[in-house]
Write a protein that holds these residues in place. Structure first.
Motif, PDB file in Angstrom:
ATOM      1  N   TYR A 169       0.844  -1.195   0.000  1.00  0.00           N
ATOM      2  CA  TYR A 169       0.000   0.000   0.000  1.00  0.00           C
ATOM      3  C   TYR A 169       0.879   1.244   0.000  1.00  0.00           C
ATOM      4  CZ  TYR A 169      -3.633   3.305   1.352  1.00  0.00           C
ATOM      5  OH  TYR A 169      -4.497   4.375   1.387  1.00  0.00           O
ATOM      6  N   PRO A 196      -2.738   5.577  -3.530  1.00  0.00           N
ATOM      7  CA  PRO A 196      -3.685   4.576  -3.014  1.00  0.00           C
ATOM      8  C   PRO A 196      -4.542   4.013  -4.133  1.00  0.00           C
ATOM      9  CG  PRO A 196      -4.428   6.790  -2.498  1.00  0.00           C
ATOM     10  CD  PRO A 196      -3.062   6.940  -3.085  1.00  0.00           C
ATOM     11  N   ARG A 218      -6.434   4.275   4.524  1.00  0.00           N
ATOM     12  CA  ARG A 218      -5.981   2.927   4.193  1.00  0.00           C
ATOM     13  C   ARG A 218      -7.017   1.886   4.603  1.00  0.00           C
ATOM     14  NH1 ARG A 218      -0.287  -0.370   5.548  1.00  0.00           N
ATOM     15  NH2 ARG A 218      -0.975  -2.253   4.445  1.00  0.00           N
ATOM     16  N   ASP A 250      -7.534  -0.016   1.135  1.00  0.00           N
ATOM     17  CA  ASP A 250      -6.589  -1.109   0.905  1.00  0.00           C
ATOM     18  C   ASP A 250      -7.341  -2.440   0.724  1.00  0.00           C
ATOM     19  OD1 ASP A 250      -4.552  -2.967   0.868  1.00  0.00           O
ATOM     20  OD2 ASP A 250      -3.535  -2.191   2.651  1.00  0.00           O
ATOM     21  N   GLU A 262      -6.272  -5.318   0.939  1.00  0.00           N
ATOM     22  CA  GLU A 262      -5.742  -6.349   1.830  1.00  0.00           C
ATOM     23  C   GLU A 262      -6.272  -6.234   3.262  1.00  0.00           C
ATOM     24  OE1 GLU A 262      -3.801  -8.860   0.646  1.00  0.00           O
ATOM     25  OE2 GLU A 262      -4.310  -7.916  -1.264  1.00  0.00           O
ATOM     26  N   VAL A 263      -7.023  -5.183   3.549  1.00  0.00           N
ATOM     27  CA  VAL A 263      -7.566  -5.003   4.898  1.00  0.00           C
ATOM     28  C   VAL A 263      -8.546  -6.121   5.218  1.00  0.00           C
ATOM     29  CG1 VAL A 263      -9.124  -3.556   6.263  1.00  0.00           C
ATOM     30  CG2 VAL A 263      -7.223  -2.515   5.027  1.00  0.00           C
ATOM     31  N   TYR A 273      -5.634  -0.064  12.525  1.00  0.00           N
ATOM     32  CA  TYR A 273      -4.600   0.653  11.773  1.00  0.00           C
ATOM     33  C   TYR A 273      -4.230   1.944  12.486  1.00  0.00           C
ATOM     34  CZ  TYR A 273      -4.861  -2.562   7.910  1.00  0.00           C
ATOM     35  OH  TYR A 273      -4.774  -3.705   7.154  1.00  0.00           O
ATOM     36  N   ARG A 320      -0.042   1.465   9.318  1.00  0.00           N
ATOM     37  CA  ARG A 320       0.201   0.024   9.304  1.00  0.00           C
ATOM     38  C   ARG A 320      -0.777  -0.658  10.266  1.00  0.00           C
ATOM     39  NH1 ARG A 320       5.433  -1.387  13.136  1.00  0.00           N
ATOM     40  NH2 ARG A 320       4.615  -0.454  15.041  1.00  0.00           N
TER      41      ARG A 320
END
Length: 316
Positions: free
Chosen positions: A10, A15, A257, A261, A263-264, A270, A282
């Motif tokens: 990410y 983004p 994010r 994202d 992948e979350v 976060y 992160r």
């Protein structure tokens, strides 16, 4: 036939695009919420930002339009301190689906006396937590209409040092403003994780994620003339704090994010990379009192009764 490219890490500066999706940001007219809305608008999404003040809301929307060419951003009136008004506010949108909602709006009081919402709840707990809890009930049809909707709850670093008193959740016995604020943000955090547990148990596809901005100061925040102006003196005084803290534009990044994202995963937390206070966003471990499912479950039942909505919130 070649395989699809594997997504890279990410990148806050690039983004993922979100064209065709619709997001909502409560309290998007100022602070962290404004920068969340600005960054989400840059992704190509349609962004609805709420505020209680129509003038401030339109000023924030116009600020985003001047900075993000072609931005699809609008404001709508929402008062989380008036639970009876929430259903009508959502219906007035005329929306057919919602791909993500960011629960960001909040009240922070520094001094007594203790204040209450229109419904008689302590102002910070009633607005920051109960208002969003009840709002979920009225957003449920829109979230269910999206194939993989997300609820992103904005927590606070202040929640890490607090504990809830579920025998006195509204601080009627011992009101201390800063502690009550921290507890209201902890209640929001518990809500985000408990919503994930309940969705997974019901087999739903919605993702519930918690994000926090770390230490975000006005003095380290870039100016937005229609929304926020930092004086030269404020910037100079804030410079030493920049070693550990950051501005609100950077503080918005963990939240963005959590929305964008791919992948979350549900139930994640976060925050900023450096001590949870500053730096790139992160995932953080969910541990200690944040992971107390028993407290979260009891808070959920208490909140349902206080807000006057069914415990399934129309989602489960």
């Amino acid at each position: 036939m070649p395989s699809a490219p594997t997504p890279g890490p990410y990148d806050v500066h690039r983004p993922p695009r979100a064209d065709g999706r619709t997001f909502m940001v409560t309290g998007g007219n100022a602070g962290i919420g404004y920068f969340v809305a600005e960054q989400l608008a840059a992704s190509g999404a349609t962004v609805w930002m709420s505020s209680r003040d129509a003038g401030r809301g339109e000023a924030a929307a116009e600020s985003i339009r001047t900075r993000v060419p072609g931005a699809r951003v609008s404001h709508f009136r929402l008062d989380l301190a008036d639970l009876s008004s929430l259903k009508a506010s959502v219906e007035a949108l005329g929306a057919d689906r919602l791909d993500a909602v960011v629960y960001n709006a909040g009240v922070a009081l520094d001094d007594p006396p203790r204040r209450e919402t229109k419904d008689g709840h302590e102002l910070m707990f009633g607005t920051n937590h109960l208002g969003h809890f009840a709002l979920t009930r009225w957003l449920a049809p829109l979230l269910r209409a999206a194939p993989a909707a997300r609820v992103v709850t904005v927590g606070s670093f202040a929640a890490k040092s607090e504990r809830l008193d579920l025998d006195d959740p509204e601080s009627t016995e011992d009101y201390r403003p800063k502690r009550t604020y921290g507890r209201s943000k902890l209640a929001q955090t518990h809500f985000g994780f408990e919503l994930d547990r309940r969705v997974r148990a019901s087999g739903g596809t919605l993702l519930s994620v918690v994000a926090h901005p770390g230490g975000a100061l006005d003095g380290l925040t870039p100016a937005r003339p229609r929304v926020h102006v930092t004086t030269g003196g404020e910037r100079l005084r804030a410079l030493p704090a920049g070693l550990l803290l950051q501005g609100k534009e950077a503080g918005a990044r963990p939240v963005v994010r959590a929305v964008l994202d791919p992948e979350v995963r549900g139930g994640e937390l976060y925050g900023p990379r450096v001590f949870g206070l500053r730096g790139l966003p992160r995932p953080e471990p969910v541990k200690g009192h944040f992971a107390d499912a028993a407290v979260a479950a009891r808070l959920w039942e208490i909140s349902s009764a206080m807000a006057g909505v069914s415990p399934d919130l129309g989602l489960l």
